[in-house]
Design a protein around this motif. Structure first.
Motif, mmCIF file in Angstrom:
data_model
loop_
_atom_site.group_PDB
_atom_site.id
_atom_site.type_symbol
_atom_site.label_atom_id
_atom_site.label_comp_id
_atom_site.label_asym_id
_atom_site.label_seq_id
_atom_site.Cartn_x
_atom_site.Cartn_y
_atom_site.Cartn_z
ATOM 1 N N GLU A 1 36.765 40.227 38.997
ATOM 2 C CA GLU A 1 37.236 38.851 38.931
ATOM 3 C C GLU A 1 36.114 37.869 39.277
ATOM 4 O OE1 GLU A 1 40.230 37.379 38.166
ATOM 5 O OE2 GLU A 1 40.763 39.331 37.351
ATOM 6 N N LEU A 2 35.374 38.214 40.327
ATOM 7 C CA LEU A 2 34.278 37.351 40.766
ATOM 8 C C LEU A 2 33.255 37.192 39.652
ATOM 9 C CD1 LEU A 2 32.837 35.862 43.134
ATOM 10 C CD2 LEU A 2 31.676 38.013 43.601
ATOM 11 N N ALA A 3 32.892 38.316 39.010
ATOM 12 C CA ALA A 3 31.886 38.272 37.956
ATOM 13 C C ALA A 3 32.374 37.425 36.783
ATOM 14 C CB ALA A 3 31.560 39.685 37.488
ATOM 15 N N LEU A 4 33.640 37.606 36.396
ATOM 16 C CA LEU A 4 34.175 36.852 35.258
ATOM 17 C C LEU A 4 34.245 35.360 35.586
ATOM 18 C CD1 LEU A 4 36.943 39.346 34.100
ATOM 19 C CD2 LEU A 4 34.916 38.684 32.795
ATOM 20 N N ARG B 1 32.405 33.727 37.792
ATOM 21 C CA ARG B 1 31.065 33.158 37.884
ATOM 22 C C ARG B 1 30.491 32.911 36.491
ATOM 23 N NH1 ARG B 1 27.230 36.356 41.713
ATOM 24 N NH2 ARG B 1 27.300 37.778 39.964
ATOM 25 N N HIS B 2 30.807 33.841 35.587
ATOM 26 C CA HIS B 2 30.382 33.681 34.197
ATOM 27 C C HIS B 2 30.988 32.414 33.586
ATOM 28 C CE1 HIS B 2 31.440 34.313 29.914
ATOM 29 N NE2 HIS B 2 30.187 34.691 29.810
ATOM 30 N N ASP B 3 32.294 32.214 33.802
ATOM 31 C CA ASP B 3 32.969 31.030 33.264
ATOM 32 C C ASP B 3 32.405 29.746 33.876
ATOM 33 O OD1 ASP B 3 34.444 32.753 31.830
ATOM 34 O OD2 ASP B 3 36.338 32.442 32.893
ATOM 35 N N GLU C 1 29.369 29.252 35.114
ATOM 36 C CA GLU C 1 28.042 28.985 34.544
ATOM 37 C C GLU C 1 28.162 28.348 33.173
ATOM 38 O OE1 GLU C 1 25.516 32.438 34.414
ATOM 39 O OE2 GLU C 1 25.559 32.627 36.604
ATOM 40 N N LYS C 2 29.109 28.878 32.379
ATOM 41 C CA LYS C 2 29.310 28.351 31.028
ATOM 42 C C LYS C 2 29.759 26.903 31.069
ATOM 43 C CE LYS C 2 28.506 31.515 28.023
ATOM 44 N NZ LYS C 2 28.693 32.011 26.669
ATOM 45 N N LEU D 1 33.937 27.974 26.407
ATOM 46 C CA LEU D 1 34.123 29.268 27.072
ATOM 47 C C LEU D 1 34.270 30.362 26.025
ATOM 48 C CD1 LEU D 1 36.534 28.495 30.023
ATOM 49 C CD2 LEU D 1 34.082 28.813 30.055
#
Lengths: 118, 233
Positions: free
Chosen positions: A101-104, A106-108, A110-111, A118
């Motif tokens: 969840e954290l990785a997803l 953080r990805h969103d 950054e985008k 997105l």
């Protein structure tokens, strides 16, 4: 009361107090302490009441009563360890989910900071 | 064209693959510019993230190494959240050829399968592997065939495509380590259709399989246990 009884009762009471103290200071959560408290109560009962120990051993066909103590002790230890591995498995599942969840997220983030879709 | 309307997400789990990943991503995007290439950087300590971004992939970086299953599942969760029609798992080491993507996507496009496995063994292909590995795969393949009641050969293949329904299932439940084999059982349990398609594979360009000789005994025992547990769940 025999000398050995004083020893074992004292030690098991000390363990009980130590466990309660850990719970009170929140080093040990109540839900994980139940097995420990049960463990303490059982060894206190057997320490105080040798007749009960002898009687139980006789009922189970155990000739040397103190070996029942070892049996109970080892059985409870195994139960505690099994309980711990269940807890660890659950923790691991949760850590995996959290990491994903954290990785997803953080990805969103950054985008969206870059202003792209997105 | 039906095929053009499908939203395809290529999921590449990568752990320290800076040497090979650039070409893997580029080759896929060259042939299929409309696909989304998603790299799950599984806590790499090298420049995998940077290299993958520069090749044009979308990169999700896990702060800790979760292992192949946890990484791939992150990709499925991404695909489920963004409503992709197909997710294809591709290895980062260049073993899977982008030219073969159409082959494994075809049954899903035609709705003839919910999951397609790119297989080295269905037909005689040029793929070489050690006797030990072949034996291991043969044993697992017989177990899967027995429990899934469908003959499947290349059960450890990491080259696989799944449709929307299977994406949703895997997003919720997927094994953390060595997920390839027991995920097949999960899919069959839910009565989804699996199809195995022959594909050509490259020998590894760099890196080694996640399954080394030391770990192979653990691997076999763990996977066998998983297969049985999943079957009786």
């Amino acid at each position: 009361m025999e000398k050995v009884q004083i020893w074992t009762t004292g030690l098991s009471l000390a363990l009980l107090i130590f466990v309660l103290q850990l719970i009170r200071k929140r080093y040990l959560r109540e839900q994980y302490s139940l097995l420990w408290l049960l463990f303490c109560v059982i060894i206190i009962v057997f320490s105080l009441n040798t007749k009960l120990l002898n009687w139980t051993a006789a009922q189970l066909g155990i000739f040397y009563a103190p070996s029942l103590l070892f049996l109970v002790g080892i059985a409870l230890c195994l139960l505690l360890i099994l309980h711990l591995t269940v807890v660890v498995s659950r923790l691991m599942e949760r850590t995996v989910r959290l990491t994903q969840e954290l990785a997803l997220m953080r990805h969103d983030l950054e985008k969206s900071e870059k202003g792209t879709d997105l | 064209m039906l095929s053009a309307s499908l939203k395809v997400c290529i999921i590449i789990p990568a752990y320290n693959e800076e040497k090979s990943i650039f070409h893997v991503i580029r080759n896929i995007l060259r042939l299929h510019p409309d696909f989304t290439v998603l790299v799950i950087n599984d806590g790499s300590s090298d420049r995998t993230e940077m290299v993958a971004k520069s090749a044009g992939a979308d990169v999700v970086t896990l702060s800790q190494n979760l292992g192949i299953g946890g990484a791939v599942q992150t990709g499925y969760r991404y695909a489920a959240a963004r409503d992709f029609d197909v997710a294809v798992q591709v290895d980062a080491d260049g073993q899977h050829k982008p030219e073969e993507l159409d082959k494994i996507l075809e049954p899903i496009r035609q709705d003839k399968a919910d999951m397609v496995i790119g297989s080295r063994f269905v037909e005689q292909t040029s793929y070489q592997s050690s006797a030990g590995r072949r034996t291991g795969i043969l044993i697992l393949s017989s177990l899967v065939t027995l429990f899934a009641r469908q003959p499947l050969k290349d059960v450890t293949s990491g080259f696989r495509a799944i449709n929307r329904r299977v994406i949703r299932m895997f997003a919720e439940d997927y094994s953390t380590d060595y997920p390839e084999v027991d995920s097949l059982i999960m899919v069959k349990k839910k009565h989804f259709r699996i199809q195995e398609i022959a594909v050509e594979m490259e020998q590894r360009q760099s890196g080694s399989s996640s399954i080394t000789s030391f770990k192979s005994v653990y691997y076999m025992v763990k996977v066998t246990l998983s297969i049985m547990m999943k079957s009786f769940r």
